[in-house]
Design a protein around this motif. Structure first.
Motif, PDB file in Angstrom:
ATOM      1  N   MET A 152       3.757  -1.555  10.697  1.00 55.30           N
ATOM      2  CA  MET A 152       4.751  -0.515  10.418  1.00 55.30           C
ATOM      3  C   MET A 152       4.031   0.783  10.080  1.00 55.30           C
ATOM      4  O   MET A 152       3.198   0.812   9.171  1.00 55.30           O
ATOM      5  N   ASN A 153       4.273   1.843  10.838  1.00 62.04           N
ATOM      6  CA  ASN A 153       3.553   3.094  10.671  1.00 62.04           C
ATOM      7  C   ASN A 153       4.292   4.025   9.727  1.00 62.04           C
ATOM      8  O   ASN A 153       5.502   3.983   9.583  1.00 62.04           O
ATOM      9  N   GLY A 154       3.514   4.927   9.095  1.00 63.40           N
ATOM     10  CA  GLY A 154       4.113   5.935   8.248  1.00 63.40           C
ATOM     11  C   GLY A 154       4.596   5.377   6.925  1.00 63.40           C
ATOM     12  O   GLY A 154       4.269   4.267   6.526  1.00 63.40           O
ATOM     13  N   ARG A 191       9.624  -3.256   3.162  1.00 65.72           N
ATOM     14  CA  ARG A 191       8.630  -4.295   2.899  1.00 65.72           C
ATOM     15  C   ARG A 191       9.283  -5.659   2.648  1.00 65.72           C
ATOM     16  O   ARG A 191       8.789  -6.693   3.107  1.00 65.72           O
ATOM     17  N   ILE A 192      10.385  -5.646   1.908  1.00 68.04           N
ATOM     18  CA  ILE A 192      11.080  -6.914   1.644  1.00 68.04           C
ATOM     19  C   ILE A 192      11.676  -7.471   2.927  1.00 68.04           C
ATOM     20  O   ILE A 192      11.566  -8.671   3.214  1.00 68.04           O
ATOM     21  N   LEU A 193      12.285  -6.615   3.715  1.00 66.62           N
ATOM     22  CA  LEU A 193      12.897  -7.074   4.966  1.00 66.62           C
ATOM     23  C   LEU A 193      11.846  -7.566   5.955  1.00 66.62           C
ATOM     24  O   LEU A 193      12.076  -8.536   6.688  1.00 66.62           O
ATOM     25  N   GLN A 194      10.662  -6.945   5.961  1.00 73.06           N
ATOM     26  CA  GLN A 194       9.578  -7.425   6.801  1.00 73.06           C
ATOM     27  C   GLN A 194       9.106  -8.797   6.341  1.00 73.06           C
ATOM     28  O   GLN A 194       8.819  -9.691   7.149  1.00 73.06           O
ATOM     29  N   ARG A 237       1.899 -11.884  -1.111  1.00 72.49           N
ATOM     30  CA  ARG A 237       2.681 -11.041  -0.201  1.00 72.49           C
ATOM     31  C   ARG A 237       3.737 -10.247  -0.957  1.00 72.49           C
ATOM     32  O   ARG A 237       3.983  -9.066  -0.657  1.00 72.49           O
ATOM     33  N   GLN A 238       4.372 -10.870  -1.940  1.00 72.75           N
ATOM     34  CA  GLN A 238       5.427 -10.181  -2.679  1.00 72.75           C
ATOM     35  C   GLN A 238       4.870  -9.054  -3.547  1.00 72.75           C
ATOM     36  O   GLN A 238       5.572  -8.072  -3.815  1.00 72.75           O
ATOM     37  N   LEU A 239       3.626  -9.164  -3.943  1.00 70.16           N
ATOM     38  CA  LEU A 239       3.010  -8.082  -4.703  1.00 70.16           C
ATOM     39  C   LEU A 239       2.849  -6.816  -3.863  1.00 70.16           C
ATOM     40  O   LEU A 239       2.740  -5.717  -4.404  1.00 70.16           O
ATOM     41  N   THR A 240       2.850  -6.960  -2.532  1.00 72.73           N
ATOM     42  CA  THR A 240       2.702  -5.792  -1.654  1.00 72.73           C
ATOM     43  C   THR A 240       4.001  -5.005  -1.507  1.00 72.73           C
ATOM     44  O   THR A 240       4.027  -3.982  -0.831  1.00 72.73           O
TER      45      THR A 240
END
Length: 238
Positions: free
Chosen positions: A1-3, A10-13, A169-172
């Protein structure tokens, strides 16, 4: 995902990644994955509407982690601790017929209301799970019932890698890791604390009794537990 990405992005990804996840489990156990199940399109619609509404920014938030989704709750709707009726009112998406209102959600939504309402609460916190996919086991009567990742030694052993990757992953998402709130002051807190000793995901972990324990076994003390939640959540992460 750019930009620039938002917390919602992030959650939806992460949810999309969960849709592609397959897990090896012991005989008699199964996964309920709302992101790849028969209702996946409606789940995507509901979760997108929910996260775009409350998380369409880049504000750091603290994690509130349950153990794993209930098979008739989050494991179906895809939104942690939200029931069908509230999701319908919040997102405008009709979710009747495939999820039920649960006492746990009712207790938490009372806490959220008293915290200052949904806008304020979701601006400060992300609610999720140590194991973000639902788990069920077949009981001796042949019926599927909820289970937690820590209920069986072999189950935990097989899930361990997935649990670690999910926490990382959730920390990101853009999490304020100064404190994590753990829903479930027994086995969930024990496991998360042990993991944190070695991984140092969070500066500290605050245990909170599970709403089911409160509503089913300590209904007369509900006010006491609600105040405990509010006192913990209102503290700064320092």
């Amino acid at each position: 995902m750019n930009g620039r990405t938002t917390v919602a992005d992030r959650i939806l990804q992460f949810n999309e990644e969960l849709a592609e996840t397959t897990l090896e489990l012991p005989p008699g156990f199964a996964v309920i994955n709302p992101f790849s199940g028969p209702q996946k399109e409606r789940v995507r619609e509901v979760t997108t509407a929910f996260y775009r509404k409350y998380y369409d920014d880049d504000r750091p938030r603290r994690l509130v982690l349950g153990s794993s989704p209930a098979r008739r709750g989050t494991a179906v709707t895809g939104v942690p601790f939200e029931d069908a009726k509230l999701l319908e009112s919040e997102t405008g998406v009709d979710v009747d017929g495939y999820a039920v209102s649960r006492p746990s959600a009712g207790f938490l939504h009372d806490v959220i209301r008293r915290y200052g309402g949904r806008e304020r609460f979701y601006a400060d916190f992300v609610m999720s799970f140590v194991c973000p996919l639902g788990l069920v086991r077949t009981n001796p009567q042949g019926r599927e019932v909820n289970c937690n990742y820590y209920e069986n030694k072999k189950l935990l052993e097989l899930l361990n890698s997935f649990l670690m990757k999910s926490l990382e992953r959730q920390l990101t998402f853009g999490i304020d890791a100064s404190v994590c709130y753990c829903i479930g002051s027994g086995e969930n807190f024990s496991f998360l604390s042990k993991v944190n000793e070695s991984q140092r995901f969070f500066k500290k972990i605050v245990p909170l009794e599970h709403p089911r324990f409160i509503t089913q076994y300590n209904g007369a003390r509900k006010e006491e537990f609600a105040e405990k939640y509010l006192s913990a959540l209102r503290r700064d992460g320092d």
